[in-house]
Design an enzyme around this catalytic site. Structure first.
Site, PDB file in Angstrom:
ATOM      1  CG  HIS A 153       7.165 -29.742  23.246  1.00  0.00           C
ATOM      2  ND1 HIS A 153       7.908 -30.435  22.332  1.00  0.00           N
ATOM      3  CD2 HIS A 153       7.435 -30.312  24.451  1.00  0.00           C
ATOM      4  CE1 HIS A 153       8.575 -31.400  22.940  1.00  0.00           C
ATOM      5  NE2 HIS A 153       8.304 -31.352  24.228  1.00  0.00           N
ATOM      6  CG  ASP A 360       3.420 -24.125  15.366  1.00  0.00           C
ATOM      7  OD1 ASP A 360       3.454 -24.790  16.411  1.00  0.00           O
ATOM      8  OD2 ASP A 360       3.047 -24.574  14.271  1.00  0.00           O
TER       9      ASP A 360
HETATM   10  P1  ADQ Z   1       2.418 -30.011  17.121  1.00  0.00           P
HETATM   11  O1  ADQ Z   1       1.651 -28.736  17.082  1.00  0.00           O
HETATM   12  O2  ADQ Z   1       1.675 -31.258  17.195  1.00  0.00           O
HETATM   13  O3  ADQ Z   1       3.465 -29.997  18.316  1.00  0.00           O
HETATM   14  P2  ADQ Z   1       4.193 -29.840  14.604  1.00  0.00           P
HETATM   15  O4  ADQ Z   1       5.554 -29.436  14.949  1.00  0.00           O
HETATM   16  O5  ADQ Z   1       3.448 -28.954  13.653  1.00  0.00           O
HETATM   17  O6  ADQ Z   1       3.405 -30.121  15.895  1.00  0.00           O
HETATM   18  O7  ADQ Z   1       4.173 -31.285  13.903  1.00  0.00           O
HETATM   19  C1  ADQ Z   1       4.396 -32.406  14.589  1.00  0.00           C
HETATM   20  C2  ADQ Z   1       4.504 -33.696  13.798  1.00  0.00           C
HETATM   21  O8  ADQ Z   1       3.226 -34.179  13.483  1.00  0.00           O
HETATM   22  C3  ADQ Z   1       5.298 -33.575  12.528  1.00  0.00           C
HETATM   23  O9  ADQ Z   1       6.244 -34.605  12.533  1.00  0.00           O
HETATM   24  C4  ADQ Z   1       4.289 -33.789  11.434  1.00  0.00           C
HETATM   25  O10 ADQ Z   1       4.784 -34.506  10.341  1.00  0.00           O
HETATM   26  C5  ADQ Z   1       3.200 -34.566  12.137  1.00  0.00           C
HETATM   27  N1  ADQ Z   1       1.924 -34.146  11.553  1.00  0.00           N
HETATM   28  C6  ADQ Z   1       1.400 -32.915  11.580  1.00  0.00           C
HETATM   29  N2  ADQ Z   1       0.255 -32.884  10.871  1.00  0.00           N
HETATM   30  C7  ADQ Z   1       0.079 -34.133  10.391  1.00  0.00           C
HETATM   31  C8  ADQ Z   1      -0.892 -34.737   9.545  1.00  0.00           C
HETATM   32  N3  ADQ Z   1      -1.854 -34.003   9.030  1.00  0.00           N
HETATM   33  N4  ADQ Z   1      -0.765 -36.050   9.256  1.00  0.00           N
HETATM   34  C9  ADQ Z   1       0.249 -36.762   9.741  1.00  0.00           C
HETATM   35  N5  ADQ Z   1       1.212 -36.243  10.518  1.00  0.00           N
HETATM   36  C10 ADQ Z   1       1.139 -34.950  10.835  1.00  0.00           C
HETATM   37  C11 ADQ Z   1       4.040 -29.225  19.320  1.00  0.00           C
HETATM   38  C12 ADQ Z   1       4.151 -27.729  19.050  1.00  0.00           C
HETATM   39  C13 ADQ Z   1       5.051 -27.472  17.837  1.00  0.00           C
HETATM   40  C14 ADQ Z   1       6.403 -28.153  18.029  1.00  0.00           C
HETATM   41  C15 ADQ Z   1       6.239 -29.601  18.402  1.00  0.00           C
HETATM   42  C16 ADQ Z   1       7.573 -30.241  18.783  1.00  0.00           C
HETATM   43  O11 ADQ Z   1       2.855 -27.148  18.847  1.00  0.00           O
HETATM   44  O12 ADQ Z   1       5.238 -26.074  17.663  1.00  0.00           O
HETATM   45  O13 ADQ Z   1       7.145 -28.077  16.827  1.00  0.00           O
HETATM   46  O14 ADQ Z   1       5.377 -29.743  19.523  1.00  0.00           O
HETATM   47  O15 ADQ Z   1       8.174 -29.586  19.845  1.00  0.00           O
END
Ligand code: ADQ
Length: 480
Positions: A153, A360
């Site tokens: 991811h 990211d």
């Molecule tokens: P993350 O780094 O966790 O995941 P990201 O893609 O930025 O993820 O967001 C993930 C989810 O978390 C989104 O649905 C978002 O709405 C929710 N989220 C983020 N911040 C939040 C907050 N402050 N409050 C509530 N909800 C929040 C990893 C990788 C990413 C990749 C994902 C999926 O780092 O690059 O996109 O996996 O593969």
């Protein structure tokens, strides 16, 4: 169809409440469509680790606790203090120790034992993320020949960075025990292919002889999407709730939103600095824009994370100290998680979505922001070119997050953008989201894992090692 075993570090148990994190979002559609067993860590740490199983509809969830040493060495240690920074291009933050590496291998072996008790020969196994690189090797060593896929991811850096990872020469080639290794973007897949060629002298055909016998490993790009239409409908309803109404009534002018987990990869301090430059360079917007940054705490046991927390607090305080008036607070920095519904309404109410990670894998917030917009009067996405999502979203205002003045100028451009241009950009971005909806992501990966080649020209189809290395190149170095 065979059962699908999903293995990931954390398991999103049904009805477990808000857990910000991309994995849960990405897997929702797969859990709805297939009979799945999702296995991983319970999130609990205890000296007498327990394993629990929850059955819900066609799905089962099997979670095990970690003991303190496992938690420190596998999770806090090797996964979060070595692999996370290195794969996000932050070699300067990596803190390697052999003890942590052995904890990482030990927990992977334990997950393999757990799986070995449950797996049937026709089950598909889908392993997620950097916590579990060696899991296929551990399963093959226990005699399992099931199709096993792996999806990363987070980013896969170029071989020049990966080679600085201590013990990479054992850890990374262990991925060849998977039948399919998937990445977020073609760039990540190409970096991995270059690693194989550069470090291992691997030829550009797909039968690789590595480790435990001959196996055809394929690699490909499977960009994660979101449930686009569902998210749009949620935002349409949520924008009319009292939360959004109260926020809008409490600010003068337009809302700009940032939503992230607290992590150095997300570039939150740099984003605030860019906003500060914007306020300095464009005084005409004073009192007419409010930046709402929503960032719940995460991994606060790790010092780098409390450092960012302090940097963010300090910068937000400085901006408000410099620019706030009795009726205007330029930055609202909120430290608690919001439900997806609440977020969707806030996205829709925001004139600008500021998504500027330093690096990211994908970034689902960027996609959610676009999905949430009103097509007749859409907001503008300002997006880091170093988010995986940038490859699919060229109509966003793409920015270099290392250049705060350029990000500040993009905020100004977003605020000034005429309605026609906003609509045109949004329509193109929305069409791209529909083409790569998350419902198709799991199917695409699982179809490729079962061995069916994706249709030529299908979006996000598996770009195979052959194709990635097809460009004429000099002879690969010999393995050392
Ligand atoms: P993350 O780094 O966790 O995941 P990201 O893609 O930025 O993820 O967001 C993930 C989810 O978390 C989104 O649905 C978002 O709405 C929710 N989220 C983020 N911040 C939040 C907050 N402050 N409050 C509530 N909800 C929040 C990893 C990788 C990413 C990749 C994902 C999926 O780092 O690059 O996109 O996996 O593969």
């Amino acid at each position: 169809m065979a059962r699908v075993f999903i293995i990931s570090n954390r398991v999103a148990l049904p009805n477990a409440g808000v857990q910000p994190g991309g994995l849960e979002v990405a897997l929702k559609a797969t859990l709805r469509k297939h009979s799945c067993v999702w296995l991983g860590w319970s999130g609990e740490v205890g000296e007498t680790p327990q394993t629990r199983r929850i059955d819900r509809g066609d799905n089962s969830y099997v979670v095990s606790d970690l003991c303190t040493a496992d938690f420190e060495e596998y999770y806090n240690g090797f996964a979060n203090r070595v692999l996370w920074p290195v794969l996000h291009y932050r070699l300067d933050l990596a803190e390697f120790s052999r003890r942590d590496l052995s904890g990482y291998l030990r927990v992977n072996a334990r997950f393999a034992d757990e799986l070995a008790r449950l797996l049937q020969p026709d089950d598909l196994v889908w392993v997620h993320d950097y916590h579990l690189f060696p899991l296929a090797r551990a399963l093959r060593g226990r005699g399992f020949a099931n199709p096993i896929g792996f999806f990363l991811h987070i980013p896969m850096p170029p071989p020049e960075i990966l080679a600085a990872l201590p013990n990479h020469e054992n850890l990374i080639p262990a991925l060849s025990d998977y039948d399919l290794v998937g990445f977020q973007t073609d760039g990540d897949a190409a970096n991995f292919a270059r690693y194989l060629a550069k470090e291992l002298g691997m030829p550009s055909h797909m039968s690789l002889r590595l480790g435990s016998g001959e196996r055809a490993m394929r690699i490909g790009a499977f960009p994660v999407g979101i449930e686009t239409r569902r998210f749009t409908r949620m935002a349409e309803r949520a924008v009319r709730t009292s939360l959004v109404d109260e926020v809008l009534r409490s600010i003068p002018g337009a809302l700009m939103i940032g939503v992230d987990r607290m992590d150095y990869s997300k570039g939150i301090p740099q984003r605030l600095e860019a906003y500060e430059r914007f306020l300095a360079a464009y005084p005409q917007w004073h009192g007419k824009i409010t930046f709402l940054q929503i960032t719940p705490k995460s991994r606060s046991q790790i010092p780098e994370y409390s450092d960012i927390q302090q940097a963010v607090n300090a910068t937000a305080g400085r901006i408000n100290g410099t620019y706030a008036t009795a009726s205007w607070t330029p930055v609202r920095y909120v430290n608690r998680p919001y439900s997806r519904t609440a977020l969707s309404g806030l996205y829709r109410a925001s004139r600008v979505g500021l998504v500027t990670p330093m690096r990211d894998g994908m970034n689902l917030v960027a996609k959610e922001y676009v999905a949430a917009q009103d097509p007749d009067d859409p907001g503008v996405l300002v997006l880091s070119r170093f988010a995986g999502a940038a490859a699919e979203m060229p109509e966003a205002l793409l920015v270099n997050p290392y250049d705060p003045e350029a990000v500040g100028a993009a905020i100004a451009r977003a605020m000034e953008m005429p309605l026609e241009e906003r609509r045109r950009r949004h329509a193109a971005l929305y069409a791209a989201l529909l083409r790569n909806d998350i419902g198709k992501w799991g199917d695409r990966f699982l179809t490729a894992l079962k061995g069916d080649r994706p249709k030529p020209g299908s979006h996000a189809g598996a770009a195979l090692l052959n194709d990635l290395l097809a460009a004429p190149r000099t002879a690969a170095p010999k393995p050392h």
